[in-house]
Design a protein around this motif. Structure first.
Motif, short mmCIF file in Angstrom:
data_model
loop_
_atom_site.label_atom_id
_atom_site.label_comp_id
_atom_site.label_asym_id
_atom_site.label_seq_id
_atom_site.Cartn_x
_atom_site.Cartn_y
_atom_site.Cartn_z
N UNK A 143 48.87 -43.76 25.49
CA UNK A 143 49.96 -43.98 24.55
C UNK A 143 49.49 -43.71 23.12
N UNK A 144 48.35 -44.24 22.74
CA UNK A 144 47.82 -44.03 21.39
C UNK A 144 47.47 -42.56 21.18
N UNK A 145 46.79 -41.96 22.15
CA UNK A 145 46.39 -40.56 22.01
C UNK A 145 47.60 -39.64 21.87
N UNK A 146 48.59 -39.82 22.73
CA UNK A 146 49.76 -38.94 22.68
C UNK A 146 50.65 -39.23 21.47
N UNK A 147 50.74 -40.47 21.06
CA UNK A 147 51.52 -40.82 19.86
C UNK A 147 50.87 -40.17 18.63
N UNK A 148 49.55 -40.25 18.56
CA UNK A 148 48.82 -39.63 17.45
C UNK A 148 49.05 -38.12 17.44
N UNK A 149 48.98 -37.52 18.60
CA UNK A 149 49.18 -36.06 18.69
C UNK A 149 50.63 -35.67 18.35
N UNK A 150 51.60 -36.45 18.83
CA UNK A 150 53.01 -36.14 18.51
C UNK A 150 53.27 -36.24 17.02
N UNK A 151 52.68 -37.25 16.40
CA UNK A 151 52.90 -37.45 14.97
C UNK A 151 52.19 -36.41 14.12
N UNK A 152 51.11 -35.81 14.66
CA UNK A 152 50.38 -34.76 13.92
C UNK A 152 51.17 -33.46 13.97
#
Length: 189
Positions: free
Chosen positions: A180-189
């Motif tokens: 969740x954290x990894x994909x949220x970070x990537x989506x927001x980037x």
């Protein structure tokens, strides 16, 4: 803080889902790595999918389905709490998955299943569906099966007393949080 939905995927009046939902809520309430919310498909009585196309291509017309899409778009990850009907996920869950597309993309999915084999066959199908919806299914799932399921369903046993399920639940939640954290970070980037 990431938001994770726990989706209750049975709408039957006599469903067992409320027991594992309450049990899971008690577990996640002790965690501080995400906000968790129960999302009950009973609150989204969608007809069988009858849109022109997926909402990836054409806006959905059904107002309940639009409300469903908006609700699930709020979350960064999902736990699907599922039964197994005839070796498959519930029809209402498959229907709900079909009524959205972009809302699921690039988000993780974890699974808690229950039934005689812990919904293992249904969860395997849900993993394939999740991949098609561009989700990242976690490796570890939780399977409430056999004597545990029948004990909780018919004999009044409490899932909270089944300590042997705890390591799997914690591993699933840890994996889900990481993704969740990894994909949220990537989506927001």
């Amino acid at each position: 803080m990431p938001k994770i939905a726990i989706i209750i995927s049975s709408t039957r009046a006599t469903r067992f889902a409320d027991k594992p939902a309450a049990w899971l809520q008690g577990i996640v309430a002790q965690r501080t790595d995400a906000e968790y919310e129960l999302v009950d498909l009973r609150d989204f009585p969608m007809p069988f999918f009858d849109e022109v196309a997926s909402n990836a291509y054409v806006p959905t017309q059904n107002e309940v389905a639009v409300r469903w899409q908006k609700k699930i778009a709020e979350f960064d990850g999902y736990i699907f709490l599922t039964a197994e009907y005839n070796h498959a996920p519930t029809a209402v869950l498959k229907n709900a998955l079909d009524y959205a597309y972009t809302e699921w993309n690039r988000k993780p999915a974890a699974f808690v299943g229950y039934g005689s084999v812990g919904a293992a066959r249904a969860i395997e199908q849900l993993r394939m569906i999740a991949v098609e919806l561009q989700m990242a299914p976690t490796r570890t799932g939780v399977h409430i099966q056999g004597a545990d399921f029948f004990g909780a369903w018919q004999q009044g046993a409490a899932l909270e007393d089944m300590a042997h399920l705890q390591p799997g639940v914690q591993a699933m939640l840890d994996e889900l949080n990481w993704w969740t954290v990894a994909l949220k970070t990537a989506r927001e980037a």
